[in-house]
Write a protein that holds these residues in place. Structure first.
Motif, mmCIF file in Angstrom:
data_model
loop_
_atom_site.group_PDB
_atom_site.id
_atom_site.type_symbol
_atom_site.label_atom_id
_atom_site.label_comp_id
_atom_site.label_asym_id
_atom_site.label_seq_id
_atom_site.Cartn_x
_atom_site.Cartn_y
_atom_site.Cartn_z
ATOM 1 N N UNK A 102 0.816 -1.223 0.000
ATOM 2 C CA UNK A 102 0.000 0.000 0.000
ATOM 3 C C UNK A 102 0.846 1.269 0.000
ATOM 4 N N UNK A 103 2.139 1.153 -0.320
ATOM 5 C CA UNK A 103 2.949 2.356 -0.528
ATOM 6 C C UNK A 103 2.371 3.151 -1.691
ATOM 7 N N UNK A 104 2.553 4.467 -1.682
ATOM 8 C CA UNK A 104 1.955 5.331 -2.704
ATOM 9 C C UNK A 104 3.006 6.261 -3.319
ATOM 10 N N UNK A 105 2.731 6.771 -4.524
ATOM 11 C CA UNK A 105 3.681 7.697 -5.151
ATOM 12 C C UNK A 105 3.756 9.013 -4.381
ATOM 13 N N UNK A 106 4.957 9.535 -4.237
ATOM 14 C CA UNK A 106 5.138 10.833 -3.582
ATOM 15 C C UNK A 106 5.463 11.903 -4.615
ATOM 16 N N UNK A 107 6.525 11.660 -5.384
ATOM 17 C CA UNK A 107 6.966 12.608 -6.417
ATOM 18 C C UNK A 107 7.420 11.812 -7.630
ATOM 19 N N UNK A 108 7.009 12.249 -8.816
ATOM 20 C CA UNK A 108 7.430 11.586 -10.041
ATOM 21 C C UNK A 108 8.755 12.131 -10.540
ATOM 22 N N UNK A 142 4.691 6.102 -17.714
ATOM 23 C CA UNK A 142 4.578 6.727 -16.392
ATOM 24 C C UNK A 142 5.954 6.895 -15.756
ATOM 25 N N UNK A 143 6.053 7.872 -14.893
ATOM 26 C CA UNK A 143 7.341 8.261 -14.327
ATOM 27 C C UNK A 143 7.923 7.235 -13.358
ATOM 28 N N UNK A 144 9.266 7.213 -13.282
ATOM 29 C CA UNK A 144 9.901 6.691 -12.086
ATOM 30 C C UNK A 144 9.430 7.564 -10.926
ATOM 31 N N UNK A 145 9.749 7.159 -9.707
ATOM 32 C CA UNK A 145 9.175 7.913 -8.593
ATOM 33 C C UNK A 145 9.972 7.771 -7.305
ATOM 34 N N UNK A 146 9.654 8.649 -6.396
ATOM 35 C CA UNK A 146 9.940 8.446 -4.977
ATOM 36 C C UNK A 146 8.605 8.035 -4.374
ATOM 37 N N UNK A 147 8.542 6.830 -3.805
ATOM 38 C CA UNK A 147 7.308 6.396 -3.155
ATOM 39 C C UNK A 147 7.471 6.463 -1.639
#
Length: 289
Positions: free
Chosen positions: A95-101, A213-218
């Motif tokens: 259930x981790x979520x995207x923070x910044x793309x 879709x972007x890589x991310x910081x999750x």
């Protein structure tokens, strides 16, 4: 008590309160193994992150995507830098979520053939041998398989598929040992542009994806929403410094020209579709692990 003494005491109290408010977070990067590589390749990013947020970030090395998911589930890591294919599985498991793309420029995939092959559209590849990159890779496997599916070709049953490195696949296509390769378009062009003994038109792209879709910081589900939002805001407010930190090492050249953007989970539904068309409709395991 003098005014100077009062002001000095107030300043000390403010500094103490600020120090108490600072957070200490754990940070992982899914495709970088070992503390030494983390420090060399992502150290400038960590430094920029700490400057932007006022918090402390400690590297948490992981040796696999599964290890990153387990660390998030166990609350031993808080933020993870990851790609789209990794994210959809980690999100399902933790259930981790995207923070910044991490908006990579020209991040898309393509299907490439020899120009003299007589293959002009993806449908011509039915029954043919097609090479893809690393198993589980967003742009070198899942994306080109989805491109085939988008053009009516079942990437599981309609083709003779194989997996190998981009360079080996390129040489095999050049020699006619395979009929097509599916790859990250920019990465393949880097290989193609090093050719000195082939005419420019020796290969051709017969299909390509839209931008991925972007890589991310999750962020882990256990991190309080207000704390996560504070980190997100600090990153976006200081994006020039954060980007400079990410691109400081040549191993991260794929991010040169990038932007940092706010993202939502729905942006990754296309990646979930990729998993389904590649034969993994549950997307609850890392392909290849």
């Amino acid at each position: 008590m003098t005014l100077k003494t009062i002001l000095m005491g107030a300043a000390a109290l403010a500094l103490s309160a600020s120090a108490l408010a600072a957070e200490n977070w754990k940070l992982a990067v899914t495709d970088v193994e070992g503390m030494e590589r983390l420090q060399v390749e992502w150290g400038p990013f960590k430094d920029a992150l700490e400057t932007a947020t006022g918090d402390t970030f400690e590297f948490f090395p992981v040796n696999s995507r599964t290890a990153a998911a387990e660390a998030l589930r166990g609350k031993t890591v808080d933020f993870v830098v990851s790609g789209p294919a990794e994210y959809v599985v980690i999100n399902k498991l933790t259930k981790a979520t995207p923070l910044v793309g991490l908006g990579r420029p020209d991040y898309h995939c393509a299907i490439i053939v020899r120009a003299d092959s007589g293959i002009n559209v993806p449908a011509d590849l039915k029954g043919k041998k097609v090479a893809f990159g690393d198993i589980g890779s967003t742009s070198n496997m899942l994306c080109p398989m989805q491109v085939l599916a988008d053009h009516g070709v079942d990437p599981v049953n309609d083709i003779d598929k194989t997996h190998t490195s981009r360079n080996i696949a390129h040489e095999a296509l050049k020699a006619g040992d395979i009929d097509a390769l599916g790859a990250n378009a920019n990465s393949w062009l880097n290989v193609r542009n090093k050719e000195t003994d082939l005419p420019y038109g020796f290969f051709k792209m017969i299909a390509r994806s839209g931008d991925l879709p972007n890589d991310m910081i999750m962020v882990g589900a256990h991190v309080p929403a207000d704390a996560a939002e504070t980190v997100r805001t600090a990153i976006l407010d200081n994006k020039a410094q954060i980007i400079a930190g990410i691109t400081a090492h040549e191993e991260n050249d794929k991010y040169v020209g990038m932007d940092l953007v706010a993202i939502q989970d729905g942006a990754y539904d296309y990646v979930r579709l990729m998993y389904a068309n590649a034969g993994y409709p549950q997307f609850d395991n890392f392909i290849g692990d």
